[in-house]
Design a protein around this motif. Structure first.
Motif, PDB file in Angstrom:
ATOM      1  N   ILE B  84       0.832  -1.208   0.000  1.00  0.00           N
ATOM      2  CA  ILE B  84       0.000   0.000   0.000  1.00  0.00           C
ATOM      3  C   ILE B  84       0.862   1.252   0.000  1.00  0.00           C
ATOM      4  O   ILE B  84       0.633   2.189  -0.754  1.00  0.00           O
ATOM      5  CB  ILE B  84      -0.951  -0.019   1.214  1.00  0.00           C
ATOM      6  CG1 ILE B  84      -1.934  -1.177   1.062  1.00  0.00           C
ATOM      7  CG2 ILE B  84      -1.681   1.305   1.352  1.00  0.00           C
ATOM      8  CD1 ILE B  84      -2.666  -1.528   2.319  1.00  0.00           C
ATOM      9  N   ASN B  85       1.904   1.234   0.822  1.00  0.00           N
ATOM     10  CA  ASN B  85       2.743   2.423   0.944  1.00  0.00           C
ATOM     11  C   ASN B  85       3.357   2.846  -0.375  1.00  0.00           C
ATOM     12  O   ASN B  85       3.411   4.021  -0.695  1.00  0.00           O
ATOM     13  CB  ASN B  85       3.852   2.190   1.964  1.00  0.00           C
ATOM     14  CG  ASN B  85       3.310   2.078   3.359  1.00  0.00           C
ATOM     15  OD1 ASN B  85       2.121   2.286   3.580  1.00  0.00           O
ATOM     16  ND2 ASN B  85       4.165   1.752   4.297  1.00  0.00           N
ATOM     17  N   LYS B  87       2.342   1.847  -3.308  1.00  0.00           N
ATOM     18  CA  LYS B  87       1.326   1.998  -4.343  1.00  0.00           C
ATOM     19  C   LYS B  87       0.923   3.458  -4.471  1.00  0.00           C
ATOM     20  O   LYS B  87       0.677   3.968  -5.561  1.00  0.00           O
ATOM     21  CB  LYS B  87       0.101   1.141  -4.009  1.00  0.00           C
ATOM     22  CG  LYS B  87      -0.716   0.810  -5.241  1.00  0.00           C
ATOM     23  CD  LYS B  87      -1.658  -0.323  -4.962  1.00  0.00           C
ATOM     24  CE  LYS B  87      -2.166  -0.915  -6.266  1.00  0.00           C
ATOM     25  NZ  LYS B  87      -2.881  -2.149  -6.080  1.00  0.00           N
ATOM     26  N   SER B  88       0.905   4.131  -3.329  1.00  0.00           N
ATOM     27  CA  SER B  88       0.563   5.555  -3.363  1.00  0.00           C
ATOM     28  C   SER B  88       1.601   6.343  -4.139  1.00  0.00           C
ATOM     29  O   SER B  88       1.377   7.475  -4.530  1.00  0.00           O
ATOM     30  CB  SER B  88       0.443   6.101  -1.948  1.00  0.00           C
ATOM     31  OG  SER B  88       1.681   6.009  -1.295  1.00  0.00           O
ATOM     32  N   LEU B  89       2.746   5.766  -4.342  1.00  0.00           N
ATOM     33  CA  LEU B  89       3.776   6.427  -5.138  1.00  0.00           C
ATOM     34  C   LEU B  89       3.831   5.863  -6.553  1.00  0.00           C
ATOM     35  O   LEU B  89       4.771   6.090  -7.293  1.00  0.00           O
ATOM     36  CB  LEU B  89       5.134   6.259  -4.470  1.00  0.00           C
ATOM     37  CG  LEU B  89       5.281   7.020  -3.161  1.00  0.00           C
ATOM     38  CD1 LEU B  89       6.361   6.414  -2.312  1.00  0.00           C
ATOM     39  CD2 LEU B  89       5.557   8.480  -3.416  1.00  0.00           C
ATOM     40  N   GLY B  90       2.834   5.117  -6.895  1.00  0.00           N
ATOM     41  CA  GLY B  90       2.727   4.669  -8.272  1.00  0.00           C
ATOM     42  C   GLY B  90       3.474   3.380  -8.584  1.00  0.00           C
ATOM     43  O   GLY B  90       3.709   3.064  -9.740  1.00  0.00           O
ATOM     44  N   ASP B  92       3.357  -0.555  -8.543  1.00  0.00           N
ATOM     45  CA  ASP B  92       2.442  -1.663  -8.338  1.00  0.00           C
ATOM     46  C   ASP B  92       3.237  -2.936  -8.070  1.00  0.00           C
ATOM     47  O   ASP B  92       3.670  -3.622  -8.982  1.00  0.00           O
ATOM     48  CB  ASP B  92       1.543  -1.826  -9.563  1.00  0.00           C
ATOM     49  CG  ASP B  92       0.387  -2.769  -9.273  1.00  0.00           C
ATOM     50  OD1 ASP B  92       0.395  -3.386  -8.186  1.00  0.00           O
ATOM     51  OD2 ASP B  92      -0.502  -2.882 -10.131  1.00  0.00           O
ATOM     52  N   GLU B 238       5.112  12.152  -6.455  1.00  0.00           N
ATOM     53  CA  GLU B 238       4.326  11.005  -6.904  1.00  0.00           C
ATOM     54  C   GLU B 238       5.102  10.058  -7.819  1.00  0.00           C
ATOM     55  O   GLU B 238       4.681   8.949  -8.063  1.00  0.00           O
ATOM     56  CB  GLU B 238       3.026  11.474  -7.564  1.00  0.00           C
ATOM     57  CG  GLU B 238       3.200  12.255  -8.846  1.00  0.00           C
ATOM     58  CD  GLU B 238       3.256  13.751  -8.622  1.00  0.00           C
ATOM     59  OE1 GLU B 238       3.686  14.151  -7.527  1.00  0.00           O
ATOM     60  OE2 GLU B 238       2.893  14.506  -9.526  1.00  0.00           O
TER      61      GLU B 238
END
Lengths: 99, 569
Positions: B84-85, B87-90, B92, B238
């Motif tokens: 999750i952590n 993923k917020s930075l793009g 996957d 991001e």
């Protein structure tokens, strides 16, 4: 060493011993747990030995870092004892088995 | 040290030190290619400084850009949290691990569960690592905060021996590894991991200065390779981490001899080349209200007219305000905006830290791809950071613009000084810019005039005059030079001087006319005299000819008489 205790542990203990190949420490651990089993459980306990050098996936599945590791699966709480188990008194204390 | 580094340098010029590119923007530039290939690198820093992210980016870029599968062994965050952590930075991770490119193994060493009784080793860790590496044929390995082991296990002697063995083992495996470590009090890492990892050590830092946080990265050591030694600011946004090298290591960008027009009527003539060089940078400094923005807008307008893209950063005005204000002097920027040649980006300097400003600039420049960038004004940024930081940011900005061959114009507000030279604050920038114009007020006899002059212009011959310029409803105009007895004249003095000149010219013309008339008259008199003399001469001549005729007659009569007398005899 003491003679076998007058009353053996009745509870159903379940252990998994993680070893790595035929290393000295692993062999010593197997020997030590067997001895503890004979002396205190009257061989009435469940011991599974996993050689992680053969079953590599098991190491991460059971969160094993140090070898040898003895995992007490039941009864609760789960306990992990790392080392070759040569310090019997300490092992018993950790397992909360009174002599 | 000196001899060994010399021999190493010599060797590296022959043989290139094998490196693994990290894919982290800027880091490969500083390390001149990446991390040492097949060796462990220690990344250390305090809590929240971006260690995990840096190493994660190293793995993911390895997979996506260099096709090198990776293993992430986390000793801290459970895998699900990690997914999750990042993923917020793009990133996957789920997809990558389902594609068998990435293995994430979370090693949990629960202090409360583990007891020690006797000797042990870390074979479990080795086997897990080996298993993971073999599973995806990993080339890159990350051990995130290996030091957590120290809090889980007691026997330091065993741990240290095992860690030494681990690093050795990693080298043997030939994987490029990142080991992260928490920063210690006096040492780089709490447990002194730097003792074991001797090839490359990167230190991350997170500082807050005057409420603005800046992240920094420094390469503490890099055995066998040259590297940038400075502290480099880096950003987390991001897209993950990007490191901004303070200065590019070389000054070898291509230069252009193209000349771009300044757009201000009359200003081009002050340069021998007829304008600025393309890709150069121009600083316009001046006190408040000296039309810096106007000049900048003219310049932008000129480039847009030539169908070139201009990116205008306004730190003082909103785009609408800028357009309106420029329209008041007859400069319409709106069509350029509509046609997409001009992009005005407005923000308050205090909106974010310098690094983020720089990042915004970089991003917009990348997206818009302009040939010209205007920053109006750069001096406002000084309010955000210290002089030193602003300077270092500008150096990087200018480097970036130069590399992309973008012509840049900066305006800078300088403090009102008595000297015609601008104040020292600008000198931080002055050595960086190629052309430096100053606009200033010239005060005198109850009025204020604007003067412009060139302080320097690299590689271009330029005028040394202070030129006056006026701003009218029709725009900006440089006036012709008007010399007075005490130098160049401006404003009312210029007008007086012009009037005086006119009167003088008029006087001279009158005098000339008078002289002309006098000569005419003189000629008339002369001509009359000549006529009189001529007449006189003619009458004398006539008299003479009469005399001559009479003489002839007399002579003839005389001869006749003598002959007659002879006949009679």
């Amino acid at each position: 060493m003491k003679k076998a205790s007058p009353h053996f542990i009745k509870e159903n203990y379940k252990f998994i011993l993680f070893v790595s190949g035929m290393s000295v420490k692993s062999l010593r651990a197997i020997e030590n747990i067997r001895k503890i089993g004979t002396d205190y459980f009257n061989d009435n306990f469940d011991l599974q030995i996993i050689d992680i050098s053969k079953d590599q996936a098991a190491a991460s599945k059971h969160q094993i870092v140090a070898i040898p590791s003895l995992v007490k699966e039941s009864p609760d709480p789960r306990r992990v004892i790392v080392g070759d188990l040569s310090d019997t008194t300490r092992v018993l204390k950790i397992l909360e088995i009174t002599e | 040290m000196s001899t060994s580094s010399k021999t190493k340098k010599h060797a590296s010029s022959v043989f290139k030190f094998p490196k693994t590119p990290t894919g982290v923007e800027g880091l490969d530039e500083i390390t001149e290619g990446g991390l040492p290939k097949g060796r462990p690198t220690l990344v250390c820093g305090g809590a929240g400084c971006g260690k995990t992210l840096l190493s994660m980016q190293f793995l993911i870029k390895g997979i996506t850009e260099f096709n090198e599968p990776g293993v992430f062994m986390s000793f801290e965050e459970p895998s699900a949290d990690l997914f999750i952590n990042v993923k917020s930075l793009g990133f996957d991770l789920e997809r990558l691990s389902s594609e068998k490119k990435l293995v994430i193994d979370h090693v949990r060493v629960e202090r409360s569960e583990i007891e020690e009784a006797g000797e042990y080793d870390l074979d479990g860790l080795f086997i897990r690592l080996e298993y993971a590496i073999n599973k995806v044929k990993a080339k890159r390995v990350v051990l995130d905060t290996l030091e957590s082991l120290f809090s889980g296990l007691d026997n330091q002697a065993i741990l240290r021996a095992e860690l030494r063995r681990l690093f050795h083992w990693l080298k043997e495996k030939g994987v490029t590894a990142i080991i992260t470590g928490e920063r210690g009090e006096a040492t780089l890492t709490r447990q002194g991991l730097e003792e074991y990892v001797s090839d490359c050590v990167i230190l991350l830092d997170h500082r807050v200065i005057e409420q603005v946080s800046t992240r920094r990265l420094r390469i503490v050591k890099y055995r066998g390779s040259t590297h940038g030694t400075n502290e480099y600011p880096f950003l987390i946004d991001e897209n993950g981490i990007s490191v901004l090298p303070i200065t590019s290591l070389k000054l070898d960008n291509e230069v252009s001899s193209d000349v771009v027009s300044t757009g201000v009527p009359g200003l081009n003539e002050m340069f021998k080349s007829g304008g600025f060089y393309r890709g150069s940078n121009i600083l316009i400094s001046g006190t408040a209200g000296t039309a810096k923005t106007t000049i900048a807008a003219y310049f932008a307008n000129e480039q847009c007219r030539k169908k070139e893209r201009v990116l205008y950063f306004a730190f003082e005005e909103s785009p609408q305000q800028l357009i309106r204000n420029m329209r008041s002097i007859g400069l319409d920027l709106e069509p350029h905006v509509k046609k997409g040649y001009l992009q005005i980006h407005s923000s308050r300097p205090s909106l974010n830290g310098l690094e983020l400003h720089l990042l915004t600039l970089r991003k917009l420049i990348k997206e818009f791809n302009p040939t010209t960038v205007v920053i109006d004004p750069i001096s406002n940024l000084i309010t955000v950071g210290s002089d030193h930081e602003v300077r270092s940011m500008l150096v990087r900005l200018i480097d970036m613009l130069k590399i992309n061959n973008i012509t840049a114009m900066f305006t800078s507000l300088s403090k009102q000084t008595e000297h015609i030279r601008p104040d020292l604050g600008e000198e931080s920038v002055s050595s960086l810019v190629d052309t430096w114009l100053t606009v200033r007020d010239i005060e005198g006899v109850g009025e204020r005039n604007r003067g412009i002059y060139i302080i320097k212009s690299r590689g271009v011959g330029h005028s040394n005059q202070v030129r006056e310029f006026v701003i009218t409803d029709d725009g900006i105009r440089l006036l012709d030079v008007e010399f007075g007895p005490n130098g160049i004249l401006t404003g009312a003095a210029r007008k007086t001087s012009e009037l005086n000149k006119k009167i003088a010219a008029l006087k001279l013309q009158n005098e000339l006319d008078r002289k002309d008339r006098e000569i005419y008259r003189k000629r008339k008199v002369l001509e009359a005299n000549i006529d009189a003399l001529k007449n006189e001469f003619e009458s004398v001549e006539e008299e003479l000819s009469i005399l001559k005729a009479t003489e002839d007659l007399h002579a003839r009569l005389a001869t006749n008489n003598t002959s007659n007398l002879k006949k009679k005899k």
